[in-house]
Write a protein that holds these residues in place. Structure first.
Motif, mmCIF file in Angstrom:
data_model
loop_
_atom_site.group_PDB
_atom_site.id
_atom_site.type_symbol
_atom_site.label_atom_id
_atom_site.label_comp_id
_atom_site.label_asym_id
_atom_site.label_seq_id
_atom_site.Cartn_x
_atom_site.Cartn_y
_atom_site.Cartn_z
ATOM 1 N N LEU A 64 -6.006 -6.533 -9.276
ATOM 2 C CA LEU A 64 -4.727 -5.952 -8.871
ATOM 3 C C LEU A 64 -4.351 -6.337 -7.437
ATOM 4 O O LEU A 64 -3.486 -5.702 -6.827
ATOM 5 N N SER A 65 -4.969 -7.385 -6.912
ATOM 6 C CA SER A 65 -4.767 -7.743 -5.511
ATOM 7 C C SER A 65 -3.333 -8.146 -5.180
ATOM 8 O O SER A 65 -2.937 -8.103 -4.020
ATOM 9 N N GLN A 66 -2.540 -8.519 -6.177
ATOM 10 C CA GLN A 66 -1.140 -8.834 -5.913
ATOM 11 C C GLN A 66 -0.311 -7.566 -5.688
ATOM 12 O O GLN A 66 0.746 -7.630 -5.064
ATOM 13 N N MET A 67 -0.836 -6.429 -6.178
ATOM 14 C CA MET A 67 -0.094 -5.171 -6.090
ATOM 15 C C MET A 67 -0.626 -4.230 -5.012
ATOM 16 O O MET A 67 0.109 -3.395 -4.509
ATOM 17 N N LEU A 68 -1.922 -4.343 -4.697
ATOM 18 C CA LEU A 68 -2.483 -3.399 -3.738
ATOM 19 C C LEU A 68 -3.569 -4.033 -2.879
ATOM 20 O O LEU A 68 -4.140 -5.048 -3.233
ATOM 21 N N VAL A 69 -3.795 -3.388 -1.752
ATOM 22 C CA VAL A 69 -4.886 -3.743 -0.845
ATOM 23 C C VAL A 69 -5.798 -2.525 -0.805
ATOM 24 O O VAL A 69 -5.370 -1.438 -0.432
ATOM 25 N N SER A 70 -7.037 -2.703 -1.219
ATOM 26 C CA SER A 70 -7.954 -1.580 -1.346
ATOM 27 C C SER A 70 -9.097 -1.690 -0.349
ATOM 28 O O SER A 70 -9.746 -2.734 -0.255
ATOM 29 N N PHE A 71 -9.313 -0.618 0.387
ATOM 30 C CA PHE A 71 -10.409 -0.519 1.352
ATOM 31 C C PHE A 71 -11.386 0.528 0.856
ATOM 32 O O PHE A 71 -10.969 1.608 0.434
ATOM 33 N N ASP A 72 -12.659 0.223 0.906
ATOM 34 C CA ASP A 72 -13.708 1.172 0.547
ATOM 35 C C ASP A 72 -14.650 1.281 1.734
ATOM 36 O O ASP A 72 -14.939 0.277 2.388
ATOM 37 N N ALA A 97 -6.077 5.086 9.806
ATOM 38 C CA ALA A 97 -6.539 3.917 10.566
ATOM 39 C C ALA A 97 -6.362 2.637 9.753
ATOM 40 O O ALA A 97 -5.991 1.589 10.295
ATOM 41 N N VAL A 98 -6.615 2.724 8.453
ATOM 42 C CA VAL A 98 -6.402 1.572 7.568
ATOM 43 C C VAL A 98 -4.920 1.202 7.546
ATOM 44 O O VAL A 98 -4.552 0.035 7.712
ATOM 45 N N ILE A 99 -4.068 2.180 7.356
ATOM 46 C CA ILE A 99 -2.624 1.917 7.321
ATOM 47 C C ILE A 99 -2.139 1.328 8.641
ATOM 48 O O ILE A 99 -1.383 0.347 8.663
ATOM 49 N N ASP A 100 -2.599 1.909 9.748
ATOM 50 C CA ASP A 100 -2.171 1.437 11.070
ATOM 51 C C ASP A 100 -2.631 0.015 11.360
ATOM 52 O O ASP A 100 -1.992 -0.697 12.136
ATOM 53 N N ARG A 108 0.743 -1.857 -1.883
ATOM 54 C CA ARG A 108 0.236 -0.495 -1.741
ATOM 55 C C ARG A 108 -1.138 -0.555 -1.083
ATOM 56 O O ARG A 108 -1.978 -1.387 -1.448
ATOM 57 N N ILE A 109 -1.377 0.324 -0.125
ATOM 58 C CA ILE A 109 -2.663 0.389 0.567
ATOM 59 C C ILE A 109 -3.422 1.595 0.028
ATOM 60 O O ILE A 109 -2.922 2.719 0.055
ATOM 61 N N THR A 110 -4.629 1.347 -0.472
ATOM 62 C CA THR A 110 -5.473 2.432 -0.971
ATOM 63 C C THR A 110 -6.783 2.432 -0.195
ATOM 64 O O THR A 110 -7.203 1.399 0.353
ATOM 65 N N SER A 111 -7.424 3.580 -0.173
ATOM 66 C CA SER A 111 -8.723 3.670 0.483
ATOM 67 C C SER A 111 -9.598 4.658 -0.264
ATOM 68 O O SER A 111 -9.104 5.576 -0.926
#
Length: 151
Positions: A64-72, A97-100, A108-111
């Motif tokens: 789903l990397s075209q739709m979102l950026v996921s941080f774990d 902090a991830v969003i900033d 979409r940014i998810t964490s």
């Protein structure tokens, strides 16, 4: 004194964004752990950023990397430093902090943050097992200084 490992998609963060993310994470930890504004004490917040190669992460078997950026991230912290309120605030600030760190990101940014609270006396530091009073002395946790005085 958290040890935090953040997994991010490779190529998403440039050097400035990595610095912004690391600084945001350290500021979040300092606020929630009640660490004084002392560089020596704040230096005990260790952040490692690991980049995940494209195609190495899937959601339900889908890329789903075209739709979102996921941080774990995994946050390892001595048990007894955070209460429910500060733990919730920590996760909120970590996500911010991830969003900033990614201004202008269109996806979409998810964490996801896993907070591992390490049992007292099971964290080794330079060849010695530390307990909560040791961490309170080294990190200066304002809310736990009574442990240092009573040692």
């Amino acid at each position: 004194m958290p040890y935090i490992t953040v997994k991010v998609p490779a190529g998403v963060l440039g050097d400035e964004a990595k610095a912004a993310l690391t600084n945001g994470i350290c500021a979040s930890a300092a606020e929630c752990e009640q660490v004084p504004d002392d560089p020596k004490m704040r230096a005990l917040c260790v952040v490692t950023i690991e980049e995940i190669a494209a195609g190495s992460r899937s959601f339900g078997g889908r890329d789903l990397s075209q739709m979102l950026v996921s941080f774990d991230a995994v946050v390892n912290i001595p048990k007894g430093i955070l209460d429910d309120r500060s733990r919730a605030r920590f996760v909120e600030l970590l996500h911010q902090a991830v969003i900033d760190a990614l201004p202008g990101e269109k996806r979409r940014i998810t964490s996801s943050f896993i907070v591992n609270e390490i049992e007292d006396g099971t964290w080794g530091v330079s060849g010695s097992l530390w307990k909560l009073p040791d961490f309170a002395a080294a990190s200066g946790y304002r809310h736990l200084q009574h442990l240092v005085v009573n040692r």
